[in-house]
Write a protein that holds these residues in place. Sequence first.
Motif, mmCIF file in Angstrom:
data_model
loop_
_atom_site.group_PDB
_atom_site.id
_atom_site.type_symbol
_atom_site.label_atom_id
_atom_site.label_comp_id
_atom_site.label_asym_id
_atom_site.label_seq_id
_atom_site.Cartn_x
_atom_site.Cartn_y
_atom_site.Cartn_z
ATOM 1 N N VAL A 172 0.677 -1.242 0.533
ATOM 2 C CA VAL A 172 0.073 0.107 -0.385
ATOM 3 C C VAL A 172 0.884 1.531 0.354
ATOM 4 O O VAL A 172 0.519 2.256 -0.796
ATOM 5 C CB VAL A 172 -0.807 -0.136 0.943
ATOM 6 C CG1 VAL A 172 -1.259 1.866 1.793
ATOM 7 C CG2 VAL A 172 -1.857 -1.394 1.240
ATOM 8 N N THR A 173 1.983 1.087 0.749
ATOM 9 C CA THR A 173 2.712 2.240 1.085
ATOM 10 C C THR A 173 3.537 2.840 0.087
ATOM 11 O O THR A 173 3.504 3.799 -1.127
ATOM 12 C CB THR A 173 4.362 2.201 2.042
ATOM 13 O OG1 THR A 173 3.593 1.836 2.904
ATOM 14 C CG2 THR A 173 5.170 3.267 2.105
ATOM 15 N N SER A 174 3.749 1.318 -1.176
ATOM 16 C CA SER A 174 4.601 1.830 -2.523
ATOM 17 C C SER A 174 3.157 2.046 -3.491
ATOM 18 O O SER A 174 3.578 3.380 -4.768
ATOM 19 C CB SER A 174 4.831 0.481 -2.892
ATOM 20 O OG SER A 174 4.073 -0.459 -3.446
ATOM 21 N N MET A 175 2.436 1.752 -3.515
ATOM 22 C CA MET A 175 1.292 2.664 -4.335
ATOM 23 C C MET A 175 0.546 3.686 -4.439
ATOM 24 O O MET A 175 0.397 4.118 -4.928
ATOM 25 C CB MET A 175 -0.093 0.836 -3.947
ATOM 26 C CG MET A 175 -0.878 1.583 -4.831
ATOM 27 S SD MET A 175 -2.899 0.870 -4.259
ATOM 28 C CE MET A 175 -2.499 -1.029 -4.030
ATOM 29 N N PRO A 204 -7.996 6.165 -8.548
ATOM 30 C CA PRO A 204 -8.890 7.116 -7.541
ATOM 31 C C PRO A 204 -9.502 6.686 -6.434
ATOM 32 O O PRO A 204 -9.867 7.248 -5.851
ATOM 33 C CB PRO A 204 -9.962 7.725 -8.730
ATOM 34 C CG PRO A 204 -8.720 7.949 -9.951
ATOM 35 C CD PRO A 204 -8.245 6.685 -10.279
ATOM 36 N N ALA A 205 -10.345 5.884 -6.846
ATOM 37 C CA ALA A 205 -11.600 4.990 -6.312
ATOM 38 C C ALA A 205 -11.126 4.318 -5.011
ATOM 39 O O ALA A 205 -11.183 4.679 -3.740
ATOM 40 C CB ALA A 205 -11.933 4.234 -7.115
ATOM 41 N N MET A 206 -9.680 4.210 -4.486
ATOM 42 C CA MET A 206 -8.449 3.851 -4.078
ATOM 43 C C MET A 206 -8.278 4.987 -2.740
ATOM 44 O O MET A 206 -7.963 4.796 -2.090
ATOM 45 C CB MET A 206 -7.675 3.257 -3.936
ATOM 46 C CG MET A 206 -8.180 1.929 -4.667
ATOM 47 S SD MET A 206 -7.518 0.577 -5.574
ATOM 48 C CE MET A 206 -6.672 0.069 -3.787
ATOM 49 N N ARG A 207 -7.966 6.107 -3.868
ATOM 50 C CA ARG A 207 -7.089 7.287 -2.766
ATOM 51 C C ARG A 207 -8.255 8.029 -1.508
ATOM 52 O O ARG A 207 -7.184 7.983 -0.887
ATOM 53 C CB ARG A 207 -6.895 8.152 -3.805
ATOM 54 C CG ARG A 207 -5.867 8.335 -5.395
ATOM 55 C CD ARG A 207 -6.295 8.947 -6.094
ATOM 56 N NE ARG A 207 -5.194 7.942 -7.276
ATOM 57 C CZ ARG A 207 -5.440 8.636 -8.412
ATOM 58 N NH1 ARG A 207 -6.000 9.788 -8.574
ATOM 59 N NH2 ARG A 207 -4.463 7.872 -9.452
ATOM 60 N N THR A 208 -9.409 7.599 -1.779
ATOM 61 C CA THR A 208 -10.104 8.472 -0.582
ATOM 62 C C THR A 208 -10.124 7.766 0.602
ATOM 63 O O THR A 208 -10.683 7.590 1.938
ATOM 64 C CB THR A 208 -11.266 8.830 -0.965
ATOM 65 O OG1 THR A 208 -12.252 7.698 -1.606
ATOM 66 C CG2 THR A 208 -11.070 10.236 -1.883
ATOM 67 N N MET A 209 -9.695 5.940 0.381
ATOM 68 C CA MET A 209 -9.792 4.382 1.637
ATOM 69 C C MET A 209 -8.840 5.339 2.624
ATOM 70 O O MET A 209 -7.883 5.762 2.654
ATOM 71 C CB MET A 209 -9.750 3.506 0.287
ATOM 72 C CG MET A 209 -10.737 3.501 -0.117
ATOM 73 S SD MET A 209 -10.490 0.853 -0.880
ATOM 74 C CE MET A 209 -12.149 0.937 -2.057
ATOM 75 N N PRO A 210 -9.865 4.761 3.864
ATOM 76 C CA PRO A 210 -8.430 4.443 5.040
ATOM 77 C C PRO A 210 -7.551 3.331 4.540
ATOM 78 O O PRO A 210 -7.492 2.722 3.958
ATOM 79 C CB PRO A 210 -9.136 4.476 6.420
ATOM 80 C CG PRO A 210 -10.485 4.318 5.354
ATOM 81 C CD PRO A 210 -11.393 4.174 4.306
ATOM 82 N N ARG A 211 -6.447 4.066 4.930
ATOM 83 C CA ARG A 211 -4.988 3.414 4.883
ATOM 84 C C ARG A 211 -5.144 1.785 5.916
ATOM 85 O O ARG A 211 -4.716 0.944 4.617
ATOM 86 C CB ARG A 211 -4.091 3.968 5.734
ATOM 87 C CG ARG A 211 -2.795 3.274 5.513
ATOM 88 C CD ARG A 211 -1.765 3.436 5.674
ATOM 89 N NE ARG A 211 -1.026 2.287 6.253
ATOM 90 C CZ ARG A 211 0.572 2.589 5.458
ATOM 91 N NH1 ARG A 211 0.273 3.307 3.819
ATOM 92 N NH2 ARG A 211 1.505 1.928 5.143
#
Length: 236
Positions: free
Chosen positions: A88-91, A99-106
């Motif tokens: 996730v850190t590398s992503m 875009p859909a994943m950028r607002t998800m909680p880590r």
Amino acid sequence: MSGRYRPQHAIRTEVEDLQAVLAVAQVEAVFGVRSGGLVALEAARTLPGIRTVAVYEPALRVRAADDARWLACFDREIADGEVAAALVTSMVGLELAPPAMRTMPRRLLVALTALTMRKEEKTASPDAITMRALAPTVRHEGDLVAELAGHAEAFRTVTADVLLLGGSKGLAFTDPARDELARVLPRVRRVEFPGFDHGASSDSSTTNRGSNPQTVAAVARELRSFLVAAAGPSST
């Protein structure tokens, strides 16, 4: 599959490896995607004998200030066995998240990544190269991107014919890079595919099962046309 990365692995190392492959294959054309696009362009800049280069969304950052501070966090997570968190850190660090994943909680992204890894490992063959096995190598992609950040001007000396490809739904940070490369490369043809994402050139029958065969075919047509034209009227 080729073993551990050597100490001081850098773009020079990648170019040397590519040079060895070109010598065995006896070819003068190279195609690269993302960091592979950087290697292809740097090889064309520094090696003799490469006549044609095609790149799809090369991972060039226009400004050197766009560094890789995420790598320290990535290294800690890999060392602690937190592979899903490292991915996730590398992503995020490589700006690969859609875009859909950028607002998800880590925490949710890490949980989903871990679930995907477990599902893959349940069905993987004993000799499969899984996400878990590949994860540590992502660090070196980050190194390459950081090393060449802000170096677009250096590609002004490339004498090969270059096909510069990208998609309107691809990686956002590669858009200004393609603009800059189109400006500095002396012999460049640029093609932008409406609606294509970053994985549009991936072969759906091999490594990217979620890719669209139609986009792959469209990219292949451009590649074929470019390579035939560059080879001249005697080519087949």
